[in-house]
Motif scaffolding. Structure first.
Motif, mmCIF file in Angstrom:
data_model
loop_
_atom_site.group_PDB
_atom_site.id
_atom_site.type_symbol
_atom_site.label_atom_id
_atom_site.label_comp_id
_atom_site.label_asym_id
_atom_site.label_seq_id
_atom_site.Cartn_x
_atom_site.Cartn_y
_atom_site.Cartn_z
ATOM 1 N N TRP A 161 -1.780 11.506 16.057
ATOM 2 C CA TRP A 161 -0.588 9.995 17.336
ATOM 3 C C TRP A 161 -1.471 8.941 15.833
ATOM 4 C CZ3 TRP A 161 1.476 8.316 22.366
ATOM 5 C CH2 TRP A 161 1.608 7.312 22.401
ATOM 6 N N GLY A 162 -3.183 8.939 17.177
ATOM 7 C CA GLY A 162 -3.721 7.577 16.160
ATOM 8 C C GLY A 162 -3.786 7.312 14.892
ATOM 9 N N LEU A 163 -3.678 8.321 13.993
ATOM 10 C CA LEU A 163 -3.942 8.598 12.529
ATOM 11 C C LEU A 163 -2.688 8.071 11.563
ATOM 12 C CD1 LEU A 163 -5.545 12.178 11.769
ATOM 13 C CD2 LEU A 163 -6.809 9.839 11.438
ATOM 14 N N GLN A 164 -1.382 8.292 12.222
ATOM 15 C CA GLN A 164 -0.442 7.908 11.986
ATOM 16 C C GLN A 164 -0.249 6.762 11.643
ATOM 17 O OE1 GLN A 164 3.003 10.218 13.981
ATOM 18 N NE2 GLN A 164 1.954 12.147 13.129
ATOM 19 N N PHE A 165 -0.406 5.765 13.587
ATOM 20 C CA PHE A 165 -0.605 4.390 13.529
ATOM 21 C C PHE A 165 -1.127 4.155 12.379
ATOM 22 C CE2 PHE A 165 -2.723 0.815 15.343
ATOM 23 C CZ PHE A 165 -1.589 -0.265 15.947
ATOM 24 N N ALA A 166 -2.225 4.475 12.594
ATOM 25 C CA ALA A 166 -3.233 4.086 11.032
ATOM 26 C C ALA A 166 -2.844 3.131 10.155
ATOM 27 C CB ALA A 166 -4.767 4.688 11.254
ATOM 28 N N HIS A 167 -2.308 4.880 9.547
ATOM 29 C CA HIS A 167 -1.809 4.530 8.536
ATOM 30 C C HIS A 167 -0.676 3.215 8.029
ATOM 31 C CE1 HIS A 167 0.908 6.142 4.698
ATOM 32 N NE2 HIS A 167 0.543 6.172 4.456
ATOM 33 N N GLN A 168 -0.143 3.423 9.815
ATOM 34 C CA GLN A 168 1.549 2.527 9.352
ATOM 35 C C GLN A 168 0.096 1.152 9.090
ATOM 36 O OE1 GLN A 168 3.265 2.129 13.466
ATOM 37 N NE2 GLN A 168 4.758 1.437 12.822
ATOM 38 N N VAL A 169 -0.610 1.023 10.406
ATOM 39 C CA VAL A 169 -1.045 -0.159 10.308
ATOM 40 C C VAL A 169 -1.495 -1.156 8.599
ATOM 41 C CG1 VAL A 169 -0.743 -0.552 12.670
ATOM 42 C CG2 VAL A 169 -2.912 -0.121 11.804
ATOM 43 N N GLY A 170 -2.294 -0.050 8.563
ATOM 44 C CA GLY A 170 -2.713 -0.605 6.838
ATOM 45 C C GLY A 170 -2.001 -0.371 6.299
ATOM 46 N N ARG A 171 -0.542 0.028 6.135
ATOM 47 C CA ARG A 171 0.292 -0.272 5.024
ATOM 48 C C ARG A 171 1.108 -1.968 5.881
ATOM 49 N NH1 ARG A 171 5.122 2.772 4.740
ATOM 50 N NH2 ARG A 171 5.552 1.851 3.356
ATOM 51 N N MET A 172 0.846 -1.703 6.376
ATOM 52 C CA MET A 172 1.274 -4.117 6.923
ATOM 53 C C MET A 172 0.156 -4.597 7.027
ATOM 54 S SD MET A 172 2.486 -2.494 10.798
ATOM 55 C CE MET A 172 2.177 -4.740 11.369
ATOM 56 N N ILE A 173 -1.614 -4.466 7.201
ATOM 57 C CA ILE A 173 -2.412 -4.968 6.121
ATOM 58 C C ILE A 173 -2.302 -5.118 4.837
ATOM 59 C CG2 ILE A 173 -5.338 -5.070 5.789
ATOM 60 C CD1 ILE A 173 -3.739 -6.371 9.104
ATOM 61 N N LEU A 174 -1.816 -4.058 4.005
ATOM 62 C CA LEU A 174 -1.481 -3.976 2.766
ATOM 63 C C LEU A 174 -0.869 -4.826 1.435
ATOM 64 C CD1 LEU A 174 -3.098 -3.091 0.070
ATOM 65 C CD2 LEU A 174 -1.120 -0.898 0.172
ATOM 66 N N ALA A 175 -0.116 -5.365 2.735
ATOM 67 C CA ALA A 175 0.738 -5.918 2.398
ATOM 68 C C ALA A 175 1.252 -7.240 2.599
ATOM 69 C CB ALA A 175 2.702 -5.750 3.311
ATOM 70 N N HIS A 176 -0.141 -7.523 3.694
ATOM 71 C CA HIS A 176 -0.323 -9.130 4.123
ATOM 72 C C HIS A 176 -2.142 -9.159 2.746
ATOM 73 C CE1 HIS A 176 -2.210 -11.923 5.801
ATOM 74 N NE2 HIS A 176 -3.552 -11.609 5.531
ATOM 75 N N VAL A 177 -2.276 -8.415 1.871
ATOM 76 C CA VAL A 177 -3.021 -9.478 1.295
ATOM 77 C C VAL A 177 -2.545 -9.058 -0.367
ATOM 78 C CG1 VAL A 177 -5.368 -8.481 3.094
ATOM 79 C CG2 VAL A 177 -4.417 -6.780 1.000
ATOM 80 N N THR A 178 -1.624 -7.855 0.162
ATOM 81 C CA THR A 178 -0.476 -8.650 -1.833
ATOM 82 C C THR A 178 0.481 -8.673 -1.680
ATOM 83 O OG1 THR A 178 0.529 -6.036 -0.984
ATOM 84 C CG2 THR A 178 -1.756 -6.131 -1.915
ATOM 85 N N GLY A 179 0.548 -9.278 -1.050
ATOM 86 C CA GLY A 179 1.944 -10.588 -0.911
ATOM 87 C C GLY A 179 3.136 -9.214 -0.843
ATOM 88 N N THR A 180 3.425 -7.787 -0.652
ATOM 89 C CA THR A 180 4.395 -7.208 -0.786
ATOM 90 C C THR A 180 5.310 -7.231 0.839
ATOM 91 O OG1 THR A 180 3.170 -5.411 0.164
ATOM 92 C CG2 THR A 180 3.471 -5.764 -2.555
ATOM 93 N N GLY A 181 6.058 -6.408 0.471
ATOM 94 C CA GLY A 181 7.745 -6.239 1.557
ATOM 95 C C GLY A 181 6.900 -6.049 2.787
ATOM 96 N N PHE A 182 7.224 -6.086 3.809
ATOM 97 C CA PHE A 182 6.723 -5.614 4.919
ATOM 98 C C PHE A 182 7.700 -3.833 5.288
ATOM 99 C CE2 PHE A 182 6.861 -3.703 9.885
ATOM 100 C CZ PHE A 182 5.413 -4.431 10.196
ATOM 101 N N PRO A 183 6.597 -2.950 5.564
ATOM 102 C CA PRO A 183 6.511 -1.388 5.763
ATOM 103 C C PRO A 183 7.297 -0.894 6.734
ATOM 104 C CG PRO A 183 4.150 -1.999 6.028
ATOM 105 C CD PRO A 183 4.761 -3.416 5.719
ATOM 106 N N VAL A 184 8.960 -1.019 6.319
ATOM 107 C CA VAL A 184 9.410 -0.612 7.561
ATOM 108 C C VAL A 184 9.415 0.944 7.763
ATOM 109 C CG1 VAL A 184 11.980 -0.777 8.722
ATOM 110 C CG2 VAL A 184 10.620 -2.812 7.318
ATOM 111 N N TRP A 185 9.130 1.973 6.950
ATOM 112 C CA TRP A 185 9.878 2.964 7.137
ATOM 113 C C TRP A 185 8.026 3.915 7.386
ATOM 114 C CZ3 TRP A 185 11.213 6.960 9.983
ATOM 115 C CH2 TRP A 185 11.403 7.868 9.485
ATOM 116 N N ASP A 186 7.618 4.461 7.677
ATOM 117 C CA ASP A 186 6.320 5.443 6.950
ATOM 118 C C ASP A 186 7.364 7.175 6.949
ATOM 119 O OD1 ASP A 186 4.120 6.161 6.687
ATOM 120 O OD2 ASP A 186 3.224 4.599 7.878
ATOM 121 N N TRP A 187 6.817 7.169 5.580
ATOM 122 C CA TRP A 187 7.087 8.692 5.897
ATOM 123 C C TRP A 187 6.314 9.797 6.546
ATOM 124 C CZ3 TRP A 187 4.305 12.798 4.553
ATOM 125 C CH2 TRP A 187 2.987 12.891 3.741
ATOM 126 N N VAL A 188 4.700 9.322 7.060
ATOM 127 C CA VAL A 188 4.491 10.515 8.042
ATOM 128 C C VAL A 188 4.748 10.732 9.614
ATOM 129 C CG1 VAL A 188 3.001 8.401 9.047
ATOM 130 C CG2 VAL A 188 1.394 10.757 8.858
#
Length: 429
Positions: free
Chosen positions: A317-344
């Motif tokens: 669960w924690g690793l899946q969450f880390a992947h989820q918020v990691g993509r959120m931070i990546l969207a923040h630093v790159t200015g991309t869209g918010f990751p709504v869905w995570d296939w993990v």
């Protein structure tokens, strides 16, 4: 197959960290200590090395739990109480982690290495630490494998998600007067020390009895909860307060960006198809999947919750969450869209649906037909979650370091001829 679209790589050069820390403890007590501590590190040490050192200490603390409390990972009820010094080591280790986590940004500014890679690396380590500390703190509080431990995981991850969601929409990492990274960690450190001094059974004492308030008017009418459950209630109140303050900050930032207009990244985020509040649903959905898996109706208790599968389940669960918020931070630093869905989440969703087939379709589960098969399914989920997050970390580090011409664990950059040079030398990009 990378995580950063090629046309968004340019935004990495424009990223600048912005933070606001209102904590009085941080400002007047810890920050002077951190300013001194960072001077002990040579300028040749990369900031990410400091961050990883802190996380390694947390891994060691987690390993001591599994070594001294093997019943946590076997199919038997009960626990082996670790030696008292183990709890003290958890407290010291968490305080060291907090200190190193606080000075990595200072080291980045000292070495000229501040940038999006450090932001990603720092938040990634924090996300992993969050789950590990939930498991350790639940053990120290005497909660063990229980719904209280699950509630602790939900509350802690929710706070982390809120902070990341808030930073995405405001461009600023807000830490309030009482925040998880400062006061929250210090409270957990205190819990470890108290458990080390008196043992986990101390948390079974009733709160009003311990405070000698059980006969005080009005207070005596309140539930006289055990100390560990009272702490969980306190955490729930803190979560509610953080939800309100985060929403106010996001609402203010949205109104300001609309009033100013322009084509900056924040304005584009506020003009997206998803209102900010709607983007809290990904966390709600992912959490609901995990809870549904845990609360399947087989027998009277969950096979996972009261078995050796609990710890690997929490880690997955924690690793899946880390992947989820990691993509959120990546969207923040790159200015991309918010990751709504995570296939993990798919594998956990499959586990939740399979476990609940008796109530959904009136038939037995396909895969989780026994405790052993359930354990295998959980461990496979953990392996998939670990590989997915490792792939994410590897690809993102490669993309950022290659594009910006920097190294992850050394204080070097590439010059215009592609030659690695230490930061500060001439002809460095």
């Amino acid at each position: 197959m990378g995580y950063i679209p090629e046309h968004m790589l340019e935004n990495l050069k424009n990223y600048k960290y912005r933070g606001a820390d209102k904590s009085l403890v941080s400002r007047f007590v810890l920050n002077p200590f951190w300013n001194w501590l960072v001077t002990l590190w040579p300028l040749s040490v990369a900031p990410n090395t400091i961050t990883l050192t802190g996380l390694s200490i947390v891994f060691f603390n987690f390993a001591t739990l599994l070594y001294y409390d093997p019943l946590y990972l076997v199919e038997r009820e009960g626990y082996s109480d670790p030696p008292r010094w183990v709890y003290f080591s958890w407290g010291v280790g968490l305080f060291v982690y907090q200190s190193l986590d606080a000075i990595d940004g200072k080291q980045a500014r000292r070495t000229g290495m501040a940038g999006p890679l450090g932001e990603m690396f720092d938040h990634g380590c924090d996300a992993l630490n969050t789950t590990l500390e939930c498991i350790l703190a639940s053990r120290a509080l005497g909660l063990g494998r229980s719904w209280w431990a699950v509630a602790s995981q939900i509350a802690t991850l929710a706070n982390f998600y809120l902070t990341t969601w808030e930073e995405y929409h405001t461009g600023i990492l807000y830490l309030g007067y009482f925040s998880g990274p400062v006061e929250g960690i210090l409270m957990i450190v205190a819990i470890y020390f108290i458990t080390g001094a008196y043992g986990p059974q101390v948390w079974d004492n009733r709160i009003w009895t311990t405070l000698h308030l059980e006969n005080v008017p009005y207070i005596s009418r309140l539930p006289n909860l055990p100390l560990n459950e009272a702490f969980m209630v306190f955490g729930a109140v803190g979560l509610g307060f953080n939800i309100i303050t985060s929403y106010i900050n996001v609402l203010r930032a949205t109104r300001q960006s609309h009033a100013k207009g322009g084509n900056n990244n924040l304005t584009a985020r506020h003009d997206s198809n998803y209102p900010p509040l709607l983007l809290l649903l990904p966390f709600v959905v992912s959490t609901a999947i995990q809870v549904a898996w845990l609360s399947h109706p087989e027998f009277n208790h969950s096979w996972i919750l009261h078995s050796a599968s609990f710890v690997p389940f929490m880690c997955a669960w924690g690793l899946q969450f880390a992947h989820q918020v990691g993509r959120m931070i990546l969207a923040h630093v790159t200015g991309t869209g918010f990751p709504v869905w995570d296939w993990v989440w798919v594998w956990s969703l499959l586990g939740a649906v399979d476990a609940n087939l008796p109530s959904l379709l009136g038939r037995a589960p396909v895969f989780q037909t026994s405790t052993r098969n359930t354990a295998i399914f959980v461990w496979v989920t953990l392996a998939i979650s670990l590989l997915t997050y490792a792939r994410f970390v590897t690809l993102v580090i490669n993309d950022i370091t290659n594009y910006l011409g920097i190294a992850c664990f050394t204080v070097r950059k590439k010059d215009e001829r592609g030659v690695w040079r230490r930061v500060g030398e001439e002809k460095v990009l």
